[in-house]
Design an enzyme around this catalytic site. Structure first.
Site, PDB file in Angstrom:
ATOM      1  N   SER A 165       0.817  -1.213   0.000  1.00  0.00           N
ATOM      2  CA  SER A 165       0.000   0.000   0.000  1.00  0.00           C
ATOM      3  C   SER A 165       0.851   1.262   0.000  1.00  0.00           C
ATOM      4  CB  SER A 165      -0.931  -0.004   1.213  1.00  0.00           C
ATOM      5  OG  SER A 165      -1.610   1.232   1.323  1.00  0.00           O
ATOM      6  N   SER A 220       8.423 -12.649  -3.628  1.00  0.00           N
ATOM      7  CA  SER A 220       7.391 -11.652  -3.351  1.00  0.00           C
ATOM      8  C   SER A 220       6.390 -11.561  -4.496  1.00  0.00           C
ATOM      9  CB  SER A 220       8.030 -10.277  -3.121  1.00  0.00           C
ATOM     10  OG  SER A 220       7.030  -9.274  -3.037  1.00  0.00           O
ATOM     11  N   HIS A 252       7.022   4.694   9.884  1.00  0.00           N
ATOM     12  CA  HIS A 252       6.481   4.482  11.230  1.00  0.00           C
ATOM     13  C   HIS A 252       7.676   4.216  12.127  1.00  0.00           C
ATOM     14  CE1 HIS A 252       4.011   3.308  14.534  1.00  0.00           C
ATOM     15  NE2 HIS A 252       4.065   2.004  14.339  1.00  0.00           N
ATOM     16  N   GLU A 310      -4.622   3.267  17.867  1.00  0.00           N
ATOM     17  CA  GLU A 310      -5.132   2.026  17.292  1.00  0.00           C
ATOM     18  C   GLU A 310      -5.808   1.164  18.351  1.00  0.00           C
ATOM     19  OE1 GLU A 310      -1.631   1.584  13.867  1.00  0.00           O
ATOM     20  OE2 GLU A 310      -1.528   0.442  15.735  1.00  0.00           O
ATOM     21  N   GLU A 312     -24.516   2.811  10.692  1.00  0.00           N
ATOM     22  CA  GLU A 312     -24.607   4.273  10.762  1.00  0.00           C
ATOM     23  C   GLU A 312     -23.352   4.916  11.350  1.00  0.00           C
ATOM     24  OE1 GLU A 312     -28.215   5.989  12.153  1.00  0.00           O
ATOM     25  OE2 GLU A 312     -29.474   4.477  11.186  1.00  0.00           O
TER      26      GLU A 312
END
Length: 336
Positions: free
Chosen positions: A27, A51, A108, A195, A231
Site C-alpha cells: 500500500s 514476493s 512508522h 489504534e 450508521e
C-alpha cells in the site's frame, strides 16, 4: 501550534541527486515509489525472494532487486514492510550492504523506537509518515494535491537529515498539504495508543457491546446492526469533514442531546483509567515486547482471537445486510 512546512521550505536537490531504495511494494510502497519517481528521484525496489509484488512493481516500470542488492547503491533506504519483520531484514540484508553515509528512512517509528533496528552512528535516520493510506497518497499526488505528512529525525549524522527528510516528504506530495514535525517516540506511541484505545480496539468493542445489548434485550439483530455499526460511517464522515461540532450541527437535536448526556456515562473514569494503562504499556515497551514475541512464536494467540472475532454474530448479520446495498463495494476478509 507547531510550524507547518510546505514545498517552499524544502531544498529538493538534496534528494533528487540521490537513489532511493524502497523496501516493500504494498500500500505505502507503491505510492512512495511512484510519487518519488514522478518528483524526479531515482528509485529502485527491494523485495524478498518470491514476493508477489515483484510483477506489479516491474509492470509499473521499476527495477526490482533483492533487498541486499537494492541497498548496495542506495543513498536512502526506506523501510515499508511490516513492523515485525524490519529488525530481521535490517540485520540480515540492510546493515551488511549499506553504503557509507546512506540514510535510513521509515514511515512508522516502531522498529527504531523499540530497538528492533539499531542503526550505526554513521547513518542519518529520519521518518516521513503520510497521514493516509497509500492509495490516497498516490491519488492526491496525481491530482496535484497531497496528504499531510509527519517528519521526524532520530539521528543526524551528516547534518542534512532534516533537509533530506523534508525533501522526501515534499516528493511524496506532503509539502502541498503541510508537513508537521514530531519525534519517533511521539509518532510511535500515539499511533499505537490510538489504534488500541480508539480506532480499532476501542471502536470495535463499543460497536459489539451495543449490538449485543440490543439483541439480548430482544431487538432484531438486523436493526441492531444498522444502529450500532452501519450508521457509524455517517457519524465518522461528519466528524472527518468538520470535527465534532459539524457532526453535532448535522444530526438531529435528539441525537445531539443524547450525545451530550450519555457519552460520559459510557466513557467514564473507569474506561479512561484503562486507556491510561494502555498508554503506559505502549510507552514502557510492554506492548512491543508482547507483539514481537507473538510473531516469533507464529501468532498462536492472534490466530485464535481472529477466529473467535470472525464468529461473532454481527459479522454474519452484516454480510447479509451488505449484500442488500448495491451502492457499496462490499468486502469480505479471507478466512482466519
Amino acid at each position: 501550534m507547531a510550524k507547518v512546512l510546505y514545498d517552499k521550505d524544502a531544498n529538493m536537490k538534496v534528494l533528487t541527486e540521490k537513489t532511493v531504495a524502497v523496501l516493500g511494494y504494498g500500500s505505502q510502497g507503491h505510492a512512495h515509489a511512484q510519487n518519488l519517481r514522478d518528483s524526479g528521484v531515482s528509485v529502485v525496489i527491494g523485495l524478498h525472494e518470491g514476493s508477489r509484488s515483484k510483477a506489479v512493481a516491474e509492470k509499473d516500470g521499476f527495477k526490482v532487486y533483492s533487498v541486499a542488492d537494492a541497498v548496495k547503491n542506495a543513498d536512502v533506504v526506506m523501510f515499508l514492510m511490516p513492523d515485525h519483520v524490519q529488525g530481521d531484514v535490517y540485520r540480515k540484508s540492510v546493515a551488511p550492504n549499506l553504503k557509507k553515509g546512506a540514510a535510513l528512512a521509515f514511515a512508522h517509528g516502531f522498529a527504531v523506537h523499540f530497538n528492533q533496528v539499531e542503526p550505526s552512528k554513521d547513518n542519518d535516520v529520519f521518518m516521513v509518515a503520510p497521514k493516509g493510506p497509500g492509495h490516497l497518497v498516490r491519488r492526491m499526488y496525481t491530482e496535484g494535491r497531497g496528504v499531510p505528512c509527519l517528519l521526524a529525525v532520530e539521528q543526524d549524522a551528516t547534518g542534512q537529515a532534516r533537509d533530506l527528510g523534508l525533501a522526501y516528504a515534499c516528493a511524496l506530495g506532503g509539502g502541498r498539504a503541510g508537513i508537521l514535525s514530531t519525534t519517533f517516540a511521539e509518532e510511535t506511541e500515539t499511533d499505537l495508543f490510538g489504534e488500541q484505545a480508539v480506532l480499532c480496539g476501542g471502536i470495535t468493542e463499543l460497536i459489539k457491546a451495543g449490538f449485543d445489548i440490543l439483541v439480548e434485550a430482544g431487538y432484531q439483530p438486523e436493526i441492531a446492526y444498522f444502529e450500532c455499526l452501519n450508521e457509524m460511517k455517517l457519524i465518522v464522515d461528519l466528524m472527518y469533514e468538520g470535527g465534532m461540532g459539524w457532526m453535532r450541527y448535522s444530526v438531529s437535536d435528539t441525537a445531539k442531546y443524547g450525545d451530550l448526556t450519555a457519552g460520559k456515562r459510557v466513557i467514564d473514569d473507569h474506561v479512561r483509567e484503562n486507556m491510561k494503562k494502555l498508554l503506559e504499556e505502549v510507552k514502557d515497551g510492554s506492548f512491543a515486547k508482547d507483539w514481537i514475541l507473538e510473531n516469533q512464536s507464529g501468532r498462536p494467540r492472534m490466530k485464535k482471537w481472529v477466529k473467535s472475532e470472525a464468529a461473532h454474530p454481527i459479522e454474519a448479520v452484516g454480510k447479509e445486510l451488505r449484500a442488500m446495498m448495491p451502492w457499496m463495494d462490499a468486502k469480505s476478509a479471507p478466512d482466519a
